[in-house]
Design an enzyme around this catalytic site. Structure first.
Site, PDB file in Angstrom:
ATOM      1  N   THR A  39       1.550  -4.387   4.253  1.00  7.52           N
ATOM      2  CA  THR A  39       1.552  -4.595   5.906  1.00  7.52           C
ATOM      3  C   THR A  39       0.726  -5.900   6.115  1.00  7.52           C
ATOM      4  O   THR A  39       1.100  -6.475   7.201  1.00  7.52           O
ATOM      5  CB  THR A  39       0.491  -3.692   6.619  1.00  7.52           C
ATOM      6  OG1 THR A  39      -0.775  -3.513   5.729  1.00  7.52           O
ATOM      7  CG2 THR A  39       1.190  -2.003   6.409  1.00  7.52           C
ATOM      8  N   ASP A  40       0.242  -6.338   5.048  1.00  7.95           N
ATOM      9  CA  ASP A  40      -0.445  -7.997   5.205  1.00  7.95           C
ATOM     10  C   ASP A  40       0.470  -9.080   5.803  1.00  7.95           C
ATOM     11  O   ASP A  40       0.079  -9.660   6.736  1.00  7.95           O
ATOM     12  CB  ASP A  40      -1.360  -8.471   4.138  1.00  7.95           C
ATOM     13  CG  ASP A  40      -2.426  -7.450   3.812  1.00  7.95           C
ATOM     14  OD1 ASP A  40      -2.919  -6.356   4.614  1.00  7.95           O
ATOM     15  OD2 ASP A  40      -3.189  -7.563   2.934  1.00  7.95           O
TER      16      ASP A  40
ATOM     17  N   THR B 188       0.883  -1.225   0.104  1.00  8.12           N
ATOM     18  CA  THR B 188      -0.092   0.037  -0.057  1.00  8.12           C
ATOM     19  C   THR B 188       0.921   1.267  -0.096  1.00  8.12           C
ATOM     20  O   THR B 188       0.450   2.208  -0.442  1.00  8.12           O
ATOM     21  CB  THR B 188      -1.022  -0.010   1.222  1.00  8.12           C
ATOM     22  OG1 THR B 188      -1.912  -0.945   1.141  1.00  8.12           O
ATOM     23  CG2 THR B 188      -1.898   1.170   1.353  1.00  8.12           C
TER      24      THR B 188
ATOM     25  N   LYS C 270       0.139  -7.748  12.964  1.00 14.86           N
ATOM     26  CA  LYS C 270      -0.772  -6.712  12.562  1.00 14.86           C
ATOM     27  C   LYS C 270      -2.078  -7.026  13.153  1.00 14.86           C
ATOM     28  O   LYS C 270      -2.643  -8.238  13.316  1.00 14.86           O
ATOM     29  CB  LYS C 270      -1.138  -6.709  10.901  1.00 14.86           C
ATOM     30  CG  LYS C 270      -1.982  -5.760  10.351  1.00 14.86           C
ATOM     31  CD  LYS C 270      -2.123  -6.007   8.932  1.00 14.86           C
ATOM     32  CE  LYS C 270      -2.894  -4.807   8.436  1.00 14.86           C
ATOM     33  NZ  LYS C 270      -2.978  -4.862   6.818  1.00 14.86           N
TER      34      LYS C 270
HETATM   35  C1  SIN Z   1      -1.155  -2.826   2.983  1.00 15.70           C
HETATM   36  O1  SIN Z   1      -0.024  -2.911   2.523  1.00 15.70           O
HETATM   37  O2  SIN Z   1      -1.600  -2.402   3.863  1.00 15.70           O
HETATM   38  C2  SIN Z   1      -2.005  -3.878   2.519  1.00 15.70           C
HETATM   39  C3  SIN Z   1      -1.793  -4.755   1.239  1.00 15.70           C
HETATM   40  C4  SIN Z   1      -0.447  -5.206   1.051  1.00 15.70           C
HETATM   41  O3  SIN Z   1      -0.111  -6.046   2.395  1.00 15.70           O
HETATM   42  O4  SIN Z   1       0.179  -5.278   0.180  1.00 15.70           O
END
Ligand code: SIN
Length: 350
Positions: free
Chosen positions: A115-116, A36, A188
């Site tokens: 973040t995933d 993201t 997370k």
């Molecule tokens: C994010 O980055 O917050 C969600 C999508 C991902 O993990 O690439």
């Protein structure tokens, strides 16, 4: 003429000072993988967006202030949403990190990431990178096109940590939302909130605000990793089975048939198992599949031989690792040993 000489001298002085100041700054390499933080949406106030759209040079040019912190260079290692992360990219990324950290002039590495699965990549690198220089993973919860996007300040803070002498000897870290977390404990915890990253039980290592860093504890002696990935092209197949009331043994049975070398069970409570699933896991162990009992609850340690007879069934317990991190340790462990006792020792130590 005199004016020209003064101007030339001024220019020389300016460049001289700038070049000097530049040379004194630590070198930080940013390895970009997507997420993201590199995403783009149609609207500043809509939830719809696509991750992994902007290349590294666009991320860097959006935060010119990072050049006041360090001599920064960037490299694109992947361009994916992190739900698409693979073992192959982990191996490639780890080699890039290792190569950069071996360069004497490089003070630290920052990795931009979705973040995933950020916590999984962080823990993988923690297990395979043998350097006391800082490695910092960073992402954002909102894409750059969003109102009040968090990526630029997160990247600025991540570079500050990677450039900092105080960050040495602290392993692989995650910098998000002004906090610094250790790879082992960070997770997370919320689908969308900016303060989604938490270190349950232990708390964050420190905080960083506008590049100003405060660690709460002195660095710990680094735990050396027994895993050498230099010759690895892939990782052993390890899968996770989720525990729940009245659970079916079929996922375990199917995985054994499909050739899983290890199964991590995300159990209820203290890693407990529905009886039919326990029986299927006992059978799987008899067929040489290594079994790790972890817990789906999100914090605490899984205790050996509490309600499950781990010694009798030759099971391993995940200690305080989440199922997704237990899977990473088990994959790496299986590159070196099939023995439950050795693998258990690594789960307690790493
Ligand atoms: C994010 O980055 O917050 C969600 C999508 C991902 O993990 O690439």
């Amino acid at each position: 003429m005199i004016k020209k000489i003064i101007a030339a001298a001024g220019l020389y002085l300016w460049f001289g000072i700038s070049a000097g100041a530049w040379a004194e700054k630590p070198q930080v390499v940013i390895l970009a993988t997507g997420g993201t933080i590199a995403g783009a949406g149609e609207s500043a106030v809509g939830a719809r967006y696509a991750a992994a759209k902007l290349p590294i040079d666009k991320l860097l040019s959006a935060v010119p202030q990072i050049h006041q912190l360090a001599q920064v260079s960037g490299e694109q290692v992947a361009q994916i949403a992190s739900q698409a992360m693979t073992s192959e990219i982990w191996l490639k990324l780890a080699r890039r990190v290792d190569k950069q950290l071996r360069r004497k002039e490089v003070a630290g590495v920052v990795i931009t990431h979705g973040t995933d699965t950020l916590e999984e990549t962080a823990y993988f690198l923690q297990l395979v990178i043998g350097s006391d220089k800082p490695v910092v993973l960073v992402g954002s919860m909102r894409p750059p096109t969003s109102l009040s996007a968090d990526g630029n300040i997160n990247l600025y803070n991540a570079v500050a940590v990677a450039a900092s002498e105080a960050a040495r000897g602290r392993g692989v870290m995650v910098v998000m939302n002004d906090e610094i977390h250790a790879a082992h404990s960070v997770t997370k915890s919320h689908t969308t909130a900016l303060n989604t990253f938490v270190s349950r039980g232990k708390g964050p290592l420190g905080h960083v605000e506008y590049g100003s860093i405060n660690f709460y504890q002195p660095p710990q002696p680094q735990r050396l990793s027994p895993f050498d990935i230099r010759k690895l092209e892939s990782l052993p197949v390890v899968d996770i089975v989720y525990g729940y009331a009245n659970a079916s043994p079929r996922p375990v049975e199917a995985l054994v048939v499909a050739g899983s070398q290890g199964i991590v069970h995300a159990g209820v409570g203290n890693g407990n198992l529905f009886p039919a699933v326990e029986q299927a896991l006992i059978e799987a162990r008899r067929k040489q599949v290594v079994i790790v009992r972890s817990a789906r609850v999100g914090s605490g340690h899984v205790l050996r031989n509490a309600e499950v007879d781990d010694d009798k069934h030759d099971f391993v317990v995940a200690d305080d690792l989440s199922p997704q991190k237990a899977r990473i340790l088990l994959m790496l462990a299986l590159t070196q040993s099939q023995q439950s006792s050795q693998i258990q020792e690594w789960f307690y130590r790493l």
